[in-house]
Scaffold this active site. Structure first.
Site, PDB file in Angstrom:
ATOM      1  N   LYS A  22       0.999  -1.252   0.077  1.00 53.87           N
ATOM      2  CA  LYS A  22       0.173   0.068  -0.103  1.00 53.87           C
ATOM      3  C   LYS A  22       0.840   1.247   0.031  1.00 53.87           C
ATOM      4  O   LYS A  22       0.665   2.129  -0.765  1.00 53.87           O
ATOM      5  CB  LYS A  22      -0.983  -0.155   1.259  1.00 53.87           C
ATOM      6  CG  LYS A  22      -1.779   1.084   1.244  1.00 53.87           C
ATOM      7  CD  LYS A  22      -3.046   0.703   2.256  1.00 53.87           C
ATOM      8  CE  LYS A  22      -2.908   0.819   3.716  1.00 53.87           C
ATOM      9  NZ  LYS A  22      -2.517   2.098   4.525  1.00 53.87           N
ATOM     10  N   SER A  23       1.931   1.239   0.753  1.00 54.00           N
ATOM     11  CA  SER A  23       2.650   2.560   0.978  1.00 54.00           C
ATOM     12  C   SER A  23       3.382   2.524  -0.215  1.00 54.00           C
ATOM     13  O   SER A  23       3.476   4.146  -0.848  1.00 54.00           O
ATOM     14  CB  SER A  23       3.821   2.303   2.022  1.00 54.00           C
ATOM     15  OG  SER A  23       3.022   2.339   3.207  1.00 54.00           O
ATOM     16  N   GLY A  95      -5.300   7.910   5.535  1.00 49.25           N
ATOM     17  CA  GLY A  95      -4.379   8.711   6.034  1.00 49.25           C
ATOM     18  C   GLY A  95      -3.122   8.956   5.254  1.00 49.25           C
ATOM     19  O   GLY A  95      -2.780  10.129   5.115  1.00 49.25           O
ATOM     20  N   ARG A 123      -8.728  11.865  12.742  1.00 47.70           N
ATOM     21  CA  ARG A 123      -7.214  11.742  13.121  1.00 47.70           C
ATOM     22  C   ARG A 123      -6.507  12.739  12.967  1.00 47.70           C
ATOM     23  O   ARG A 123      -6.857  14.183  12.205  1.00 47.70           O
ATOM     24  CB  ARG A 123      -6.636  10.631  11.848  1.00 47.70           C
ATOM     25  CG  ARG A 123      -7.393   9.412  12.043  1.00 47.70           C
ATOM     26  CD  ARG A 123      -6.971   8.170  11.118  1.00 47.70           C
ATOM     27  NE  ARG A 123      -5.649   7.846  11.160  1.00 47.70           N
ATOM     28  CZ  ARG A 123      -4.907   7.218  10.410  1.00 47.70           C
ATOM     29  NH1 ARG A 123      -5.433   6.596   9.317  1.00 47.70           N
ATOM     30  NH2 ARG A 123      -3.676   7.136  10.693  1.00 47.70           N
ATOM     31  N   SER A 168       6.966   9.331  12.271  1.00 43.23           N
ATOM     32  CA  SER A 168       5.875   9.127  11.259  1.00 43.23           C
ATOM     33  C   SER A 168       6.535   9.062   9.717  1.00 43.23           C
ATOM     34  O   SER A 168       7.006  10.304   9.394  1.00 43.23           O
ATOM     35  CB  SER A 168       4.862  10.066  11.412  1.00 43.23           C
ATOM     36  OG  SER A 168       4.135  10.172  10.340  1.00 43.23           O
ATOM     37  N   GLN A 170       4.514   9.219   7.303  1.00 42.36           N
ATOM     38  CA  GLN A 170       3.797  10.170   6.486  1.00 42.36           C
ATOM     39  C   GLN A 170       4.291  11.747   6.569  1.00 42.36           C
ATOM     40  O   GLN A 170       4.108  12.418   5.653  1.00 42.36           O
ATOM     41  CB  GLN A 170       2.357   9.881   7.031  1.00 42.36           C
ATOM     42  CG  GLN A 170       1.855   8.668   6.679  1.00 42.36           C
ATOM     43  CD  GLN A 170       0.512   8.355   7.171  1.00 42.36           C
ATOM     44  OE1 GLN A 170      -0.143   9.017   7.703  1.00 42.36           O
ATOM     45  NE2 GLN A 170      -0.209   7.018   6.914  1.00 42.36           N
ATOM     46  N   ASP A 320       1.998  -1.211  11.750  1.00 46.89           N
ATOM     47  CA  ASP A 320       0.542  -1.696  11.409  1.00 46.89           C
ATOM     48  C   ASP A 320       0.591  -2.963  11.696  1.00 46.89           C
ATOM     49  O   ASP A 320      -0.575  -3.488  11.682  1.00 46.89           O
ATOM     50  CB  ASP A 320       0.507  -1.479   9.910  1.00 46.89           C
ATOM     51  CG  ASP A 320       0.452  -0.172   9.521  1.00 46.89           C
ATOM     52  OD1 ASP A 320      -0.026   0.770  10.549  1.00 46.89           O
ATOM     53  OD2 ASP A 320       1.185   0.264   8.394  1.00 46.89           O
ATOM     54  N   ARG A 351      -6.075   1.504  18.250  1.00 44.74           N
ATOM     55  CA  ARG A 351      -5.788   0.021  18.332  1.00 44.74           C
ATOM     56  C   ARG A 351      -5.572  -0.581  19.498  1.00 44.74           C
ATOM     57  O   ARG A 351      -5.554  -1.685  19.698  1.00 44.74           O
ATOM     58  CB  ARG A 351      -4.861  -0.254  17.093  1.00 44.74           C
ATOM     59  CG  ARG A 351      -5.312   0.190  15.804  1.00 44.74           C
ATOM     60  CD  ARG A 351      -4.328  -0.247  14.512  1.00 44.74           C
ATOM     61  NE  ARG A 351      -4.944  -0.003  13.416  1.00 44.74           N
ATOM     62  CZ  ARG A 351      -4.125  -0.025  12.301  1.00 44.74           C
ATOM     63  NH1 ARG A 351      -3.205   0.075  12.098  1.00 44.74           N
ATOM     64  NH2 ARG A 351      -5.082  -0.099  11.047  1.00 44.74           N
ATOM     65  N   ARG A 400      -7.404  -3.185   9.783  1.00 43.72           N
ATOM     66  CA  ARG A 400      -6.474  -4.209  10.346  1.00 43.72           C
ATOM     67  C   ARG A 400      -7.284  -4.774  11.616  1.00 43.72           C
ATOM     68  O   ARG A 400      -6.912  -6.013  11.806  1.00 43.72           O
ATOM     69  CB  ARG A 400      -5.368  -3.597  10.678  1.00 43.72           C
ATOM     70  CG  ARG A 400      -4.445  -3.231   9.424  1.00 43.72           C
ATOM     71  CD  ARG A 400      -3.249  -2.759   9.582  1.00 43.72           C
ATOM     72  NE  ARG A 400      -2.542  -2.003   8.552  1.00 43.72           N
ATOM     73  CZ  ARG A 400      -2.308  -2.194   7.237  1.00 43.72           C
ATOM     74  NH1 ARG A 400      -2.396  -3.535   7.003  1.00 43.72           N
ATOM     75  NH2 ARG A 400      -1.919  -1.370   6.539  1.00 43.72           N
TER      76      ARG A 400
HETATM   77  C1  S3P Z   1       2.439   4.896   6.079  1.00 47.07           C
HETATM   78  C2  S3P Z   1       3.175   5.132   7.376  1.00 47.07           C
HETATM   79  C3  S3P Z   1       2.552   4.595   8.779  1.00 47.07           C
HETATM   80  C4  S3P Z   1       1.632   3.778   8.458  1.00 47.07           C
HETATM   81  C5  S3P Z   1       0.507   3.671   7.510  1.00 47.07           C
HETATM   82  C6  S3P Z   1       1.277   4.094   6.096  1.00 47.07           C
HETATM   83  C7  S3P Z   1       3.109   5.390   5.021  1.00 47.07           C
HETATM   84  O1  S3P Z   1       1.946   5.805   9.372  1.00 47.07           O
HETATM   85  O2  S3P Z   1       0.824   3.299   9.905  1.00 47.07           O
HETATM   86  O3  S3P Z   1      -0.196   2.772   7.385  1.00 47.07           O
HETATM   87  O4  S3P Z   1       2.803   4.980   3.840  1.00 47.07           O
HETATM   88  O5  S3P Z   1       3.849   6.184   4.936  1.00 47.07           O
HETATM   89  P1  S3P Z   1       2.518   6.851  10.203  1.00 47.07           P
HETATM   90  O6  S3P Z   1       3.335   7.614   9.357  1.00 47.07           O
HETATM   91  O7  S3P Z   1       1.419   7.927  10.632  1.00 47.07           O
HETATM   92  O8  S3P Z   1       3.315   6.154  11.487  1.00 47.07           O
END
Ligand code: S3P
Length: 440
Positions: A22-23, A95, A123, A168, A170, A320, A351, A400
């Site tokens: 996914k990422s 997110g 969030r 993070s 993200q 995750d 979670r 999840r």
């Molecule tokens: C992700 C980073 C993680 C993860 C999310 C995907 C990403 O989040 O939990 O499912 O693709 O960069 P955080 O950056 O908030 O930890």
């Protein structure tokens, strides 16, 4: 809402592949949309979260199509040339789409509104609005710093040096993506390493990015006003999706499965080392590289597990995977202690609270602490399961939680009823079919 009871199963046997990461899929779409020319993405995850990213990028000028072979073709607009979207960008449950796209928009002269479902709308977005505001973007969020939110990008944006206050990927990626169209050098300082797919892929598309390591701290510098070259990308299988089948095979007696093509980037593979330390037999077969990422096939056989104190330093590399680790712990011999997991409270659901309640309802012995769960395992005895005609497990729009409790159901005496399986489609369409096939 689609409720389902996951019943105890016989051994899981056979070979499977899980969908693309996914990422990596989100990032492949975004960088392809900013390259000049046509990129091709193979094995992309076609989950709702990634499709939300694709729709938003289309709304900003990229052409994105799926060909008859299932590859995705993206005609990018070039860095600096994203167009003003005409309607709000609907992010659903995602997110990653929201935070990374905010980064892209922050350094373009466009304005966009982001909306999301009930889970995403709770969030925290302050973690990205803070650095993006420092770069010059103007952001108006709902009270509490949440969606719906409007962002007006700044062009030219101001390069910043930003030290991540939370671990993070993200937030890191949002700043790096904003840096792509910012003059000069944008720097992210990462005291705790998180998944590095953005760094790998930005380099792969030709961005001028360097990573320096200083006593465990990573300093990432990107030179802006970049020109990205179109690429062909093959997305490896998602370790976060493989995690459910790995755990199921460890827990259900007699199981023996081969999961092909699993991404094993060290910033993602923490769960597999923890399960091995608990006694899990997980063998890496045919290690290789796919799309600039380490990959192997995983052969997993049923194994008695022992409880463990999980090193909080491993958390980012399995962030995750805690819901499914908690299920494994509930069937292990002895006690598993987890800590340092405050971030789990701001995922698709809280979670820690949701898994504590779910596992207790299925008959596990769980203590919830501020920053982790303590789980006293059954020593391999099946969990009792949720009562027939009783309350189903509340999944709170969290894919999840639904998948983790499905696996708990296989390892229970009477089955586990989950209130809603539809959120599974955000990250793992086909999960139930694969599971039913392996258990048959
Ligand atoms: C992700 C980073 C993680 C993860 C999310 C995907 C990403 O989040 O939990 O499912 O693709 O960069 P955080 O950056 O908030 O930890």
């Amino acid at each position: 809402m689609h409720a389902r009871r996951f019943r105890p199963s016989g051994p899981l046997l056979g070979t499977l592949r899980v969908p693309g990461d996914k990422s990596i899929s989100h990032r492949a779409l975004m960088l392809s949309a900013l390259a000049v020319g046509e990129s091709r993405i193979s094995d992309m995850l076609e989950g709702e979260d990634v499709l939300a990213t694709a729709a938003a990028l289309r709304a900003m000028g990229a052409t994105i199509e799926r060909d008859r072979m299932g590859d995705w073709l993206v005609h990018g607009v070039g860095v600096g040339s994203l167009l003003q979207p005409r309607a709000a960008l609907e992010m659903g449950n995602s997110g990653t789409s929201t935070r990374l796209l905010m980064g892209l928009i922050a350094s373009h002269a466009i304005t966009a509104t982001f909306t999301g479902d009930a889970s995403l709308s709770k969030r925290p977005m302050g973690r990205v609005t803070e650095p993006l505001s420092l770069m010059g973007a103007e952001i108006t969020a709902s009270p509490g710093g949440t969606l719906p939110l409007m962002i007006r990008g700044m062009c030219p944006a101001v390069p910043i040096e930003y030290r991540l206050p939370v671990a993070s990927a993200q937030v890191k990626s949002a700043v790096l993506l904003a840096g792509l169209n910012t003059p000069g050098i944008t720097t992210v300082i990462e005291p705790v390493p998180t998944r590095d797919h953005s760094e790998r892929m930005l380099k792969g598309f030709g961005a001028d990015l360097e990573v320096e390591e200083q006593q465990g701290t990573r300093i990432i510098r990107i030179r802006g006003e970049a020109e990205l070259q179109p690429r062909t990308i093959v997305v490896p299988g998602d370790p976060s999706s493989a995690a459910f089948f790995v755990t199921a095979a460890l827990l259900v007696p007699g199981s023996d499965v081969l999961i092909e093509n699993v991404g094993l980037n060290p910033t993602r593979a923490g769960l597999f080392s923890v399960l091995r330390a608990m006694g899990g037999r997980i063998e890496e077969v045919n290690p290789r590289e796919v799309g600039g990422e380490p990959v192997a096939d995983l052969r997993v056989t049923h194994s008695p597990l022992s409880g463990i104190a999980v090193d909080p330093a491993l958390a980012p590399s399995m962030i995750d995977e805690f819901p499914i680790l908690f299920v494994a712990a509930a069937l292990a011999e002895g006690t598993t202690v987890t800590s340092g997991l405050d971030e789990l409270r701001v995922k698709e659901s809280d979670r820690l609270a949701v898994m504590a309640a779910a596992l207790a309802a299925a008959g596990a012995r769980v203590e919830e602490r501020e920053d982790g769960l303590v789980i006293h395992g059954t020593g391999g005895e099946p969990l009792s399961g949720t009562p027939e005609n009783g309350q189903p497990i509340a999944t709170h729009l969290d894919h999840r939680i639904a998948m983790s409790m499905a696996i708990a159901g296989l390892a229970s005496a009477s089955g586990v009823e989950v209130d809603d399986t539809t959120p599974i489609g955000t990250s793992f369409p086909g999960f139930e079919g694969l599971l039913d096939g392996l258990c048959a």
